[in-house]
Write a protein that holds these residues in place. Structure first.
Motif, PDB file in Angstrom:
ATOM      1  N   GLY A 166       0.814  -1.212   0.000  1.00 34.84           N
ATOM      2  CA  GLY A 166       0.000   0.000   0.000  1.00 34.84           C
ATOM      3  C   GLY A 166       0.845   1.258   0.000  1.00 34.84           C
ATOM      4  N   VAL A 167       1.972   1.223   0.719  1.00 35.08           N
ATOM      5  CA  VAL A 167       2.878   2.372   0.751  1.00 35.08           C
ATOM      6  C   VAL A 167       3.497   2.586  -0.625  1.00 35.08           C
ATOM      7  CG1 VAL A 167       4.950   3.332   1.816  1.00 35.08           C
ATOM      8  CG2 VAL A 167       3.331   2.031   3.201  1.00 35.08           C
ATOM      9  N   ALA A 168       3.878   1.491  -1.284  1.00 37.03           N
ATOM     10  CA  ALA A 168       4.437   1.609  -2.633  1.00 37.03           C
ATOM     11  C   ALA A 168       3.414   2.195  -3.591  1.00 37.03           C
ATOM     12  CB  ALA A 168       4.913   0.241  -3.117  1.00 37.03           C
ATOM     13  N   ALA A 169       2.165   1.773  -3.489  1.00 36.24           N
ATOM     14  CA  ALA A 169       1.121   2.311  -4.359  1.00 36.24           C
ATOM     15  C   ALA A 169       0.871   3.789  -4.089  1.00 36.24           C
ATOM     16  CB  ALA A 169      -0.170   1.521  -4.166  1.00 36.24           C
ATOM     17  N   ALA A 170       0.909   4.183  -2.816  1.00 38.25           N
ATOM     18  CA  ALA A 170       0.755   5.600  -2.495  1.00 38.25           C
ATOM     19  C   ALA A 170       1.906   6.415  -3.067  1.00 38.25           C
ATOM     20  CB  ALA A 170       0.676   5.781  -0.980  1.00 38.25           C
ATOM     21  N   SER A 171       3.111   5.845  -3.077  1.00 42.76           N
ATOM     22  CA  SER A 171       4.262   6.538  -3.648  1.00 42.76           C
ATOM     23  C   SER A 171       4.099   6.726  -5.152  1.00 42.76           C
ATOM     24  CB  SER A 171       5.551   5.773  -3.350  1.00 42.76           C
ATOM     25  OG  SER A 171       5.787   5.712  -1.958  1.00 42.76           O
ATOM     26  N   LEU A 172       3.542   5.721  -5.828  1.00 43.27           N
ATOM     27  CA  LEU A 172       3.259   5.865  -7.257  1.00 43.27           C
ATOM     28  C   LEU A 172       2.262   6.994  -7.499  1.00 43.27           C
ATOM     29  CD1 LEU A 172       3.065   2.114  -8.307  1.00 43.27           C
ATOM     30  CD2 LEU A 172       4.625   3.818  -9.279  1.00 43.27           C
ATOM     31  N   ALA A 173       1.246   7.070  -6.654  1.00 40.03           N
ATOM     32  CA  ALA A 173       0.279   8.162  -6.780  1.00 40.03           C
ATOM     33  C   ALA A 173       0.937   9.515  -6.529  1.00 40.03           C
ATOM     34  CB  ALA A 173      -0.886   7.941  -5.811  1.00 40.03           C
ATOM     35  N   ALA A 174       1.864   9.565  -5.566  1.00 41.43           N
ATOM     36  CA  ALA A 174       2.578  10.816  -5.287  1.00 41.43           C
ATOM     37  C   ALA A 174       3.401  11.250  -6.493  1.00 41.43           C
ATOM     38  CB  ALA A 174       3.479  10.640  -4.063  1.00 41.43           C
TER      39      ALA A 174
END
Length: 384
Positions: free
Chosen positions: A268-276
């Motif tokens: 989930g953190v990796a996916a949030a980083s992609l969104a960032a």
């Protein structure tokens, strides 16, 4: 003879007593919602962006709450692979490798690259993770004066030409907000056959033409072979990465113990980083707003006579000198609803205790004015 338990109790109590008597005792403060935060590193205001939260929630539903294993066992998921590709593209390197924290990225990289035969040269004001990484390696380590290329040149000129040499420096220095002379470091390093490693933790997302940091595309892999960045500051999430050549990344996968022997980053953190990274690319106005806030804050502070350090980054140090004065100012500001970083030795040198003020793109002008007015009152009271 005291028992083993008593010996350890005495050791802990003595260490605590010494730190308290020196005025250096640290306490955790739970962030209260009513406080205006001028202490954190969420420079672009992405931490609370709902798009990042939604991306994280979607990934958790798909992949689960955690990765479940290390990258080399079964924890390397497609979201990690996608994020590594995006980070490599951001900074113009062939490959990038995810680490769980910036501290682990620096420790793991130095441990994997250096041994007792390596000569390691570091800026005196480097982050603790670089200094600790150097100690872990057993490399022969020397520290050059802060941002002093002549001192680095002097130290390198004394090193055997055939020795493996690595120069390491922060990109943006976390307590002063000033920026390393990347071009100068690259030139001096190349002249002496040394590799250059830059920890651009506080530059990624805010500096560079596209948020690629103070290194990025402007200083390619031939100038900075080892580039470290973090995701928990301007990008608002968590974790870190190392970017460089195919050979470097494969070497770290094989030999960086802080990568090999730890569970992979939660998906989930990796996916949030992609969104960032999507927001970073689509909304350059965030970086412009941050620059505007920095300019406004520094201009108004100068009019008030506040002795800020020389920084054009979001990190604005107000050096007061004495730790007790720093803690007094920080407490008074907290009473006024303002949270700032109170930094004392050993984080900074003796006599250089400071308020570490950090600015965000999301700070409205009235919040900046509120902080400036409170600082001016404290400054006038001390001068009276």
């Amino acid at each position: 003879m005291p028992s083993g338990s008593a010996v350890w109790t005495e050791r802990l109590e003595a260490a605590a007593a010494w730190r308290r008597t020196q005025g250096l005792w640290r306490e955790r403060n739970t962030l209260q919602p009513e406080l205006l935060d001028f202490a954190g590193n969420d420079y672009l205001g992405l931490k609370d962006d709902p798009r990042l939260a939604e991306a994280q929630a979607t990934a958790v539903r798909r992949f689960g709450a955690g990765a479940g294993a290390s990258h080399l066992v079964s924890g390397h998921l497609e979201v990690h692979e996608a994020l590594e590709r995006r980070l490599a593209a951001l900074v113009g390197r062939p490959r990038a490798l995810l680490f769980s924290t910036g501290y682990m990225a620096n420790l793991g990289t130095l441990q994997a690259l250096c041994d007792s035969d390596t000569l390691l040269f570091q800026d005196r004001l480097n982050h603790a993770s670089l200094l600790d990484g150097a100690a872990l390696t057993g490399a022969r380590s020397r520290r050059f004066h802060h941002r002093d290329l002549d001192d680095l040149e002097r130290l390198l000129s004394r090193a055997p030409a055939e020795a493996a040499k690595l120069v390491a420096s922060d990109g943006v220095f976390s307590m002063d907000g000033d920026v390393a002379d990347i071009g100068g470091l690259a030139t001096v390093s190349a002249r002496h056959g040394a590799w250059l490693m830059i920890d651009d933790a506080h530059g990624i997302g805010i500096l560079g033409a596209h948020g690629d940091g103070c290194v990025g595309h402007a200083h390619g892999i031939e100038h900075v072979p080892v580039l470290v960045g973090t995701l928990g500051k301007a990008l608002g999430t968590g974790g870190a990465f190392v970017a460089g050549s195919e050979a470097l990344i494969e070497h770290l996968i094989q030999f960086a113990r802080a990568y090999v022997y730890t569970t992979a980053q939660p998906p989930g953190v990796a996916a949030a980083s992609l969104a960032a990274l999507d927001v970073l690319a689509a909304e350059p106005e965030r970086r412009q707003q941050l620059r505007d806030n920095i300019h406004y804050f520094r201009h108004e502070a100068a009019l008030l006579g506040l002795p800020l350090g020389d920084s054009f980054t979001p990190i604005q140090p107000l050096v007061l000198g004495e730790g007790r004065q720093v803690m007094h100012w920080a407490a008074r500001l907290r009473e006024a609803g303002l949270l700032v970083g109170a930094i004392r030795p050993p984080t900074v040198p003796n006599g250089e205790a400071r308020l570490r003020i950090t600015l965000r793109a999301s700070h409205p002008r009235e919040s900046l004015d509120r902080l400036l007015e409170a600082l001016a009152r404290l400054y006038e009271e001390d001068a009276a």
